[in-house]
Design an enzyme around this catalytic site. Sequence first.
Site, PDB file in Angstrom:
ATOM      1  N   GLU A  58       7.287  -3.945   1.623  1.00 21.73           N
ATOM      2  CA  GLU A  58       7.112  -5.385   1.310  1.00 21.73           C
ATOM      3  C   GLU A  58       7.387  -5.720  -0.075  1.00 21.73           C
ATOM      4  OE1 GLU A  58       3.207  -6.397   3.606  1.00 21.73           O
ATOM      5  OE2 GLU A  58       3.324  -4.329   3.448  1.00 21.73           O
TER       6      GLU A  58
ATOM      7  N   ASN B 268      13.734   8.860   1.464  1.00 23.26           N
ATOM      8  CA  ASN B 268      15.084   8.895   2.093  1.00 23.26           C
ATOM      9  C   ASN B 268      15.832   7.540   1.581  1.00 23.26           C
ATOM     10  OD1 ASN B 268      17.201   7.835   3.734  1.00 23.26           O
ATOM     11  ND2 ASN B 268      16.303   9.024   5.559  1.00 23.26           N
TER      12      ASN B 268
ATOM     13  N   ILE C  83      11.058   8.615  -3.492  1.00 23.26           N
ATOM     14  CA  ILE C  83      11.745   8.082  -2.345  1.00 23.26           C
ATOM     15  C   ILE C  83      12.117   9.018  -1.258  1.00 23.26           C
ATOM     16  CG2 ILE C  83      13.913   6.661  -1.862  1.00 23.26           C
ATOM     17  CD1 ILE C  83      12.097   5.112  -3.648  1.00 23.26           C
TER      18      ILE C  83
ATOM     19  N   LYS D 106       5.129   5.770  -3.177  1.00 29.27           N
ATOM     20  CA  LYS D 106       4.676   4.019  -3.290  1.00 29.27           C
ATOM     21  C   LYS D 106       5.470   3.465  -2.081  1.00 29.27           C
ATOM     22  CE  LYS D 106       4.067   3.619  -8.262  1.00 29.27           C
ATOM     23  NZ  LYS D 106       4.634   2.936  -9.337  1.00 29.27           N
TER      24      LYS D 106
END
Lengths: 759, 340
Positions: free
Chosen positions: A725, A651, A649, A721
Amino acid sequence: MDAAAPRPKENQGEPLPRVDARLKVTGQAHYPADLPTANLAYGALATSRIAKGRVTKLRLDDARAVPGLLDIVTYGDMDKVDKPKFGNSGATSIGPLHDRTIFHDGQIIALAVAETFEAAEEAAQLIRAEYEEEKPTASFDSPGTKTVAAAGKSPMFKEDVKAGDFDAAFAAAAVKIDQRYSTPTQHHNPIELFSTTAYWQGDQLVVHEPSQNVTGWKVELARQLKMDPANVRIVSPFIGGAFGSKGPMTPRTAIVAVAAKRLGRPVRCVTSRMQAFGTQTYRAETRHRIRIGAGKDGRITAFAHEGWEVTSRPDLYVVGGTSATGRMYGYGSVLTHVSLVQADRNTPGYMRSPPETPYVYALENAMDEMAVALGMDPVEFRRINEPKTEPIGKKPFSSRSLIQCYDQAAAAFGWAKRDPKVGAMRDGDWLVGMGCATAIYPSAVAPCAARVRLTSDGEVRVQCGSHEIGTGIRTVAGQMASERLGVAIDKISVEMGDSGLPPAPVSGGSISTASVCSAVLKACDAIRSKLFAAATAEGSPLAGSHNEEFDLADGKIVAKSGASAKVEDVMKIMQVGAIEEYAEFAPKGATPEALKKLYAGTPEFHGGEQDEDSVKYAFGAEFVEVRINRYTREIRVPRIVGAFAAGRIMNTRTARSQLMGGMIWGIGQALHEATEVDRRYARYVNRDLQDYLVPVNADIKDLQVILVPEVDHAVNPAGVKGLGELGNVGTAAAVASAVYHATGKRIRDLPIRIEQLLA
Amino acid sequence: MRPFVYEQPTDISTAVAIASRFATDDDQPTRANAQFIAGGTNLADYMKLGVAEPNHLLDLNQLKEAALRQIQVTDGGIRFGALVRMGEAADHAEVNRRYPVIADSLRLAASGQIRNMASLAGNVLQRTRCEYFRETSWQCNKRVPGSGCAAMDGFNRQHAVLGVSDACIATYHGDFAQALIALDAVVHAEGGHGARKIPFAKLHRQPRDTPHVETDLAAEEIITAIEVPAIPWARRSLYLKIRDRESYAFALASAAVALDLDGETVREARIALGGVATVPWRAGAAEEALQGKKLDEASAGAAADAAFAGAHPRQHNAFKIELGKRTLVRALLETRDMKV
């Protein structure tokens, strides 16, 4: 740290505020239709009021009499321009002014251009068309549809996936369901309206337009206008909501460019919200039949998913979500088939998680039905069917943290307190229901170029032709540079949204963070290599320490031993004021033409289920509580919890924001959103935000996002990743499951509305 | 957008005089050449869409009569100046204390931004939001008399089941008007023939075969005030609004209810129904059905059946009959259980 800025866990980046946050909240961010342009003329579209037939006559006299009218572009005026092409960069092959044939409701019939916006609008309203009308075909079940197999009709959907002998396994299954589901027509309705501003500087054309694909548009617009792409520039510095709607270019862009050329002055056309329903793309309605067979132990032995999707007459647009649903669980056998149903409609297009939103909705609603049929807890049912490899190609998952997501979300939600009996939970006059569903989205990545410059003053500029569609891509690209170059974020500027910048792929398919960060990483690492080489050369501060590992921190090159040298000093030795690197990133498995295709605006996607070594998906689990009044049956969602794992991740703030927005959208898909088609005329009825409902703030109460740590080195160099969506996949099924739990009514057709619960 | 003349009259008689100059005998007020505008939340929208095409716009916001902007509480009841904004009335302490149904109906309408702009008189006169009316490419008897009704066999989920005709099934979407009709409000108007009072129940007209004739007002007439009589027991009143989402949506069904109870027995009931009718809708049959009865789920259900006895559903709005009944039952029981 507060809820909006979650404390980073393992493999998660700092929740830095968006680099453009202040610009946006103070109104200083210039969206394409805001960019100051001198001597503007204004354009307004006139559109058809029929869905099928021909324009026999256009009466323009009243429009021409409007004071301030400058020009009307209509039939005949686009003859020297090539028709649009349908594909990633083009929304449709219909050239609305190339041909008097009407293919759909709201098709462009003219562009009125005037000195003022008001005069242009008035003139457009006064353009009167006479038609030769034919009876149009609206949708499924309308007379005149044509059904074709989807497989092979799109490069993104090559085949109907299958595995094993479904028929035999289903026939033999101890417990089975066979059900049908449907999803409605939906329009993106971004708050920023669609617009094109075009002007010419000699042979050079500049277009300001909200775009998720500036490179693709540059090439496609140049093709239509028979120009060298080098002479076309698309500028889109900020985008006020896109969700796929600003991915493919629509025919309006070339029409406005032609108007600007005829007038010899800039023309701006902002499409009204009503007109956007017919002139832009949308999510077409879908239907599904799902069959699941399982043993009494809950192990699925047979899974079949058939899908039907509406598309237009001229263009075969495919979403084809069976590729993901067929790989979701450890089914024993899989059978899928997707069909396209052609009607007299505008061509549909990408809308946030195009395949997964409708298809996973159907699958997950069916999974809940199956859990009920088995008498099992729906979470346990998924646990039992957790696969070791995906069932189609038997490839491993590069990483799969679905069960961790379920466990963490279930704990936060308080799933253990759920009474599994239908209708058993109440709070006064309110029936309480709880449900859950899986979210899945393929983790794809595409080639991308970026230019990064580090100056001796310690300032960094990152340039990449990607697009800030609200996701925070500018911020995370800056964070990647900050991390690799050891420079504080406030010393970093990030330029995006201009086809003059190094090309990036379309901002779709949740590929941007992975693709852009991988390119920025590569450029930064090239700068590091140059600095480290110079710093360790003969006569330099760190000479002799060739075998050491180095890093950049606070404007210094730091050796593992602790020795350091200022970047500024090393650059003096190099006799440079800045180091600038242009990097081209190509994902693993890219073809030799991959980068050429990037420049041509047709980038390859890799990852998802396409790689040889493994399949790559991000997963999540969503839990929803609904309350339904026992008299009046209105449905409210007081609580929703989602846990998601998506590799690194970048942020936690922007990631949470994306997932939260997705979950809210998912609630809207479950309960609110639908474009109504008047089936007699194949026309959209509720073409505004008064009647096209989306959730408002009052609908969203307690919403929690959990970012589950996950490390995946196989997906791409950035380890990221995409999750833009992911959040809205599965939400509608979780709501449907909760509605069933509260009422005993299984609603299979979205949106779920009061009338379905009254009987 | 078509050009128009914009004027700001500074007193009521001037406004009436200007409007009179443009009024013709055969034109209905909704189609008159001169239109009044106050908050602009409805008319400006329809002008942009080409639904309303006035050549003269008379902005009432500069009218100097102070009473237009005042809420006056008197022994006789409460008097709302026509230019009072919805938000002001919704927040008014005495309105909340004496007539919860009024405050609820205002608070549950539109959005905060719209409530801060929209005037009470304008709100009462708001026009339907029928999708086929809003968009000029459809047939609509209300917009173009005699052109036909595309909604009748079209997508009519939002449409009315009460007070409909063969010419029009467009819903009256307002909320405030339901409270007013239930409480026997009176409208004060000034026009070319002087000032007059109109019972609220006579203000709106059912569509019949002239759906473009929407009210009893003449083209040059201006609503100056709305008066609600003193009804001490109206403290036991509420407005229940059922819709697809929690806020900022029109009612699929709503009920304005005020009850005069003797223990659990109904002395008098006032009931109006929103979201289901072509005009503000007083449910007289339901009121009568409850009179003298013990109010419970059964008697409320019987009243609801009476309220919808004359309902005419179309393809997509048949659910409104069942929903409307349940909304009324719930509203009656919730009103009964109010602590006042």
